[in-house]
Design a protein around this motif. Sequence first.
Motif, PDB file in Angstrom:
ATOM      1  N   MET A  17       0.819  -1.213   0.000  1.00 17.39           N
ATOM      2  CA  MET A  17       0.000   0.000   0.000  1.00 17.39           C
ATOM      3  C   MET A  17       0.858   1.270   0.000  1.00 17.39           C
ATOM      4  N   GLY A  18       2.155   1.110   0.151  1.00 19.78           N
ATOM      5  CA  GLY A  18       3.034   2.284   0.202  1.00 19.78           C
ATOM      6  C   GLY A  18       2.891   3.052   1.496  1.00 19.78           C
ATOM      7  N   LEU A  19       2.611   2.348   2.587  1.00 18.75           N
ATOM      8  CA  LEU A  19       2.334   3.019   3.852  1.00 18.75           C
ATOM      9  C   LEU A  19       3.461   2.894   4.865  1.00 18.75           C
ATOM     10  N   LEU A  20       4.590   2.361   4.436  1.00 18.30           N
ATOM     11  CA  LEU A  20       5.684   2.199   5.404  1.00 18.30           C
ATOM     12  C   LEU A  20       6.430   3.513   5.584  1.00 18.30           C
ATOM     13  N   ARG A  26      -1.851   7.111  -4.920  1.00 16.29           N
ATOM     14  CA  ARG A  26      -2.889   7.581  -4.000  1.00 16.29           C
ATOM     15  C   ARG A  26      -4.283   7.494  -4.611  1.00 16.29           C
ATOM     16  N   ILE A  83      -4.914   3.492  -3.856  1.00 18.26           N
ATOM     17  CA  ILE A  83      -5.154   3.065  -2.484  1.00 18.26           C
ATOM     18  C   ILE A  83      -6.298   3.889  -1.888  1.00 18.26           C
ATOM     19  N   GLY A  84      -7.117   3.185  -1.143  1.00 21.04           N
ATOM     20  CA  GLY A  84      -8.300   3.831  -0.582  1.00 21.04           C
ATOM     21  C   GLY A  84      -9.480   3.746  -1.522  1.00 21.04           C
ATOM     22  N   MET A 110      -7.679  -1.036   2.848  1.00 23.94           N
ATOM     23  CA  MET A 110      -7.153  -1.837   3.953  1.00 23.94           C
ATOM     24  C   MET A 110      -7.878  -1.489   5.244  1.00 23.94           C
ATOM     25  N   PHE A 170      -7.611  -2.188   9.587  1.00 23.64           N
ATOM     26  CA  PHE A 170      -6.520  -2.470  10.515  1.00 23.64           C
ATOM     27  C   PHE A 170      -6.991  -3.174  11.773  1.00 23.64           C
ATOM     28  N   GLN A 171      -5.992  -3.507  12.565  1.00 20.79           N
ATOM     29  CA  GLN A 171      -6.205  -4.319  13.753  1.00 20.79           C
ATOM     30  C   GLN A 171      -6.960  -3.582  14.872  1.00 20.79           C
ATOM     31  N   SER A 213      -7.723   3.530  15.055  1.00 21.87           N
ATOM     32  CA  SER A 213      -7.521   3.707  13.617  1.00 21.87           C
ATOM     33  C   SER A 213      -8.392   4.807  13.023  1.00 21.87           C
ATOM     34  N   SER A 224     -13.400  10.233   1.876  1.00 19.68           N
ATOM     35  CA  SER A 224     -12.975   9.305   0.832  1.00 19.68           C
ATOM     36  C   SER A 224     -13.841   9.459  -0.409  1.00 19.68           C
ATOM     37  N   ILE A 250     -12.775  12.640  -2.353  1.00 18.84           N
ATOM     38  CA  ILE A 250     -11.529  12.695  -3.126  1.00 18.84           C
ATOM     39  C   ILE A 250     -11.460  11.633  -4.216  1.00 18.84           C
ATOM     40  N   HIS A 251     -12.079  10.455  -3.991  1.00 19.09           N
ATOM     41  CA  HIS A 251     -11.954   9.417  -5.009  1.00 19.09           C
ATOM     42  C   HIS A 251     -13.079   9.450  -6.038  1.00 19.09           C
ATOM     43  N   LEU A 297     -15.642   2.432   5.491  1.00 15.51           N
ATOM     44  CA  LEU A 297     -14.665   3.346   4.896  1.00 15.51           C
ATOM     45  C   LEU A 297     -13.897   2.641   3.784  1.00 15.51           C
TER      46      LEU A 297
END
Lengths: 331, 337
Positions: free
Chosen positions: A54-57, A84, A87-88, A93, A95-96, A101, A115, A118-119, A166
Motif C-alpha cells: 500500500m506504500g504506507l511504510l 494515492r 489506495i483507498g 485496507m 486495521f487491527q 484507527s 474518501s 476525493i476518489h 470506509l
Amino acid sequence: MPLLEIENLTVSFQTAGGQFTAVDSVSLHIKPGEIVSIVGESGSGKSVAMLALMGLLPWTATVTADKLSFNNQDLKTIAKPDLRKIIGSKMAMIFQEPMTSLNPCFTVGFQIMESLKIHLGLNRAQRKKRAIELLELVGIPEPEKRLSAFPHQLSGGMNQRVMIALAISCNPQLLIADEPTTALDVTIQAQILDLLLKLQKEKGMSLILITHDMGVVAETAERVAVQYAGQQVEKQKVKGLFSNPHHPYTQALLNSLPERSKSKILPSIAGVVPGQFDKPKGCLFSPRCEYATDKCRTVPPVPAGDEQGRALCHYPIENGKPTNYPEEVNS
Amino acid sequence: MFLYFLKKLGVILPTFFGVTLVAFVFIRLLPGDPVMLMAGERGMSEERHAALMTEMGFDKPVIVQYGYYLMDLARGDFGTSIITKRPVLEEFGALFPATVELSVCAMILAILFGLPAGMIAATKRGSTFDHTVMTSALTGYSMPIFWWGLLLIIFFSGILGWTPVSGRISLLYYFEPVTGFMLIDSLLSGQDGAFASALSHLILPAIVLGTIPLAVIARQTRSAMLEVLSEDYVRTARAKGLGPQRVIGLHALRNALIPVITVIGLQVGVLFAGAILTETIFSWPGIGKWMVDSIFRRDYSAVQGGLLLIAAIVMLVNLAVDLLYGLINPQIRHTDS
C-alpha cells in the motif's frame, strides 16, 4: 489474469543496529474475487508486507520486489499521486485496532465522506446518501444519526464496522484486512468476519485476510500463505493445508489448535520468532523445529515444488512424516 | 460545558486573590515611598513627610491598608494613581490598546512562522531543515529580550536605516484615536503613508516580543506532531489515499494542536512580561512601560492595579484556551460534561 502479483517482495528497515529484514522474498498472486489468508505469529512480517504494497511504510523502510503489480499497473515505478488514486479506492485496507484507527477529532460521517469526495468526486448530498448506505450495509443501526458520532462514542465492534464501511466506500477490487478481529470480543469477532465474507461475496472483491487464527483461516479462505520470520514458508489450498501440511511450522501451528489436541496439555511451539540479533544461519525455524538437523542449522533451505506447497524446508513433510529425512539424526 | 466553565472559574478566583496579596506586599518591600520620591532631590522635613503619609493613608498598619484595598477592589475601584491623580483603570485603559496591538502582532508572527516551522521539522525529522529550525529555536528562546532588541535596533535602524527606533508612528501624522490600535486608526484616518509608518514602527518590537513565543511554539509543534504522526489514524488517513497536505495539515495537525494551544495560552503571560522590556527599549507607550515607570515612582496604586489587571487578562486568556480544547477535540468536550 491475477489481480495482484507480488514476486520476491523484500522489506528491510534501517535501524540503529543495522539493516533488519522484516519481509524476505515473499510472493503472492491473487485472482479477482478470491480469498487468500496470510497466517503467522506476531513479528512474521505479515502486516509489513501488506503495508509495503500500500506504500504506507515509513521512510526508514526499503522495499524491493521483482514484481509488484495491481491490475496490470506497476506499483514499483508508479508516481505517488497515481498510487494515492488506487489506495483507498481500488485497493483498501482495514486495521487491527479499530479504536485508534479512526481520527478522534472528526465525526464518523466526515471520515467516510472524505474518501467519497476525493476518489469519487461526489457532491455533498450524494456523499451523505452514500455514507448512510454504507453504514447500513455494514450493519450499523440508525446510520443517519451515527454520521455525526465521534469514534470514542462508538464501541470497538462498531468502529471496526465503520472502518469496513470506509474501506469499501469506493467499491475496491481488493480488500486487505489486517487482523480485523484481533482486538475485538469473541462474539463480535464472528460478526465482523461474517460481515467481511458477506461483503466480499456481494461485491465480488478479492480479500486478503491477515490473521494468526487458524480457525478463521479454515472457515474463510480458499488459499493460505504461511509466513514465519518474514519468510513465506508454505502456500497451499486450505483443504490441503489442514489435511497435509508440508512445512514443520504449519504442522506445529495446526497441532497447537485446541480442537486438534489429543492430550490434556495443549501443545505449543517452544521459543519465539527470531529477531534482528538472533537470526539463525540456516533455516530460520530450525531452533524451534522438532525435525531440525545440522544441515537445517547451517544451510538455508530452498522452496520445494508446487506439489509440496513450496515449503521452505530441507525435508518437506508428507502426510505427517518428513521426506528425504536422514536415517540417523544426531540432533 | 457550563459545569466545566464553572469549575475553571473556581480555580481562577483564589488565584486572583493571591495576586492581590503578592502585588500589595511586593511593591511595599521596595525601599523608599511615594512621598519621598515626589519630594525629589531637595527632600522634605520629617513633619511634612509624616503629614503627607497620613493624608494618603500609608501610616496605618499594612494589614489595615490591605483591607481597605480589598474593599475598594470589591467595589470595582482599582485605586487612583498617587502621581497623576487619575483612576488606575482609566490610565490602564488608555495605554492597554498599544500593548494589545504589539502583543497580538507578536503572537501572529510567532504562530505564522512557528507552527509551519514545527510541522515541517517534524515531517522532515533529522533533515538539515529540522536541525536548523531547532537550533534557531533554542537560540531564540535563550536570547535575552533587551539584548536581542538592541541588536535589531542597531542593525535595522542604525546601520540599514529601514525602521524607526522608537514610538508608534511618525510625528508627521496626527489623528484622534478611534480604536486605540494604531494600525487600524492610521487606516481610518485616510492619511497617506500613515499606515506604512505605523507598520514600520511596529515591526521590530513585534519581532523582538514574538521571538520567544515563536521558538516555544515551533518546538512544541514539532514534538506534538512527531507523536501524532505515528498514530494509527494517520496511517488510516494515508491508506485512504489522501495527499500529504491533507494528512498532515488536517488529520495530524488537528490532534497535535491541543498541546500547541496550551503553550500559546501560557505564552500570553510571557508576552506581558516581555512587553515590559520591549516597550521600554522601543519607548512603546503601552502598559509595560507604564508599569516600569510606576514602579520607579513607587506609585503603589498603579502597580497594584496594573499587576492585577494583567493577571486577570492572562487568566482569562487561559480560560479561553481551556474552552478551546473542547472545540478542537470532541473527546475532551464529552468527558467533561
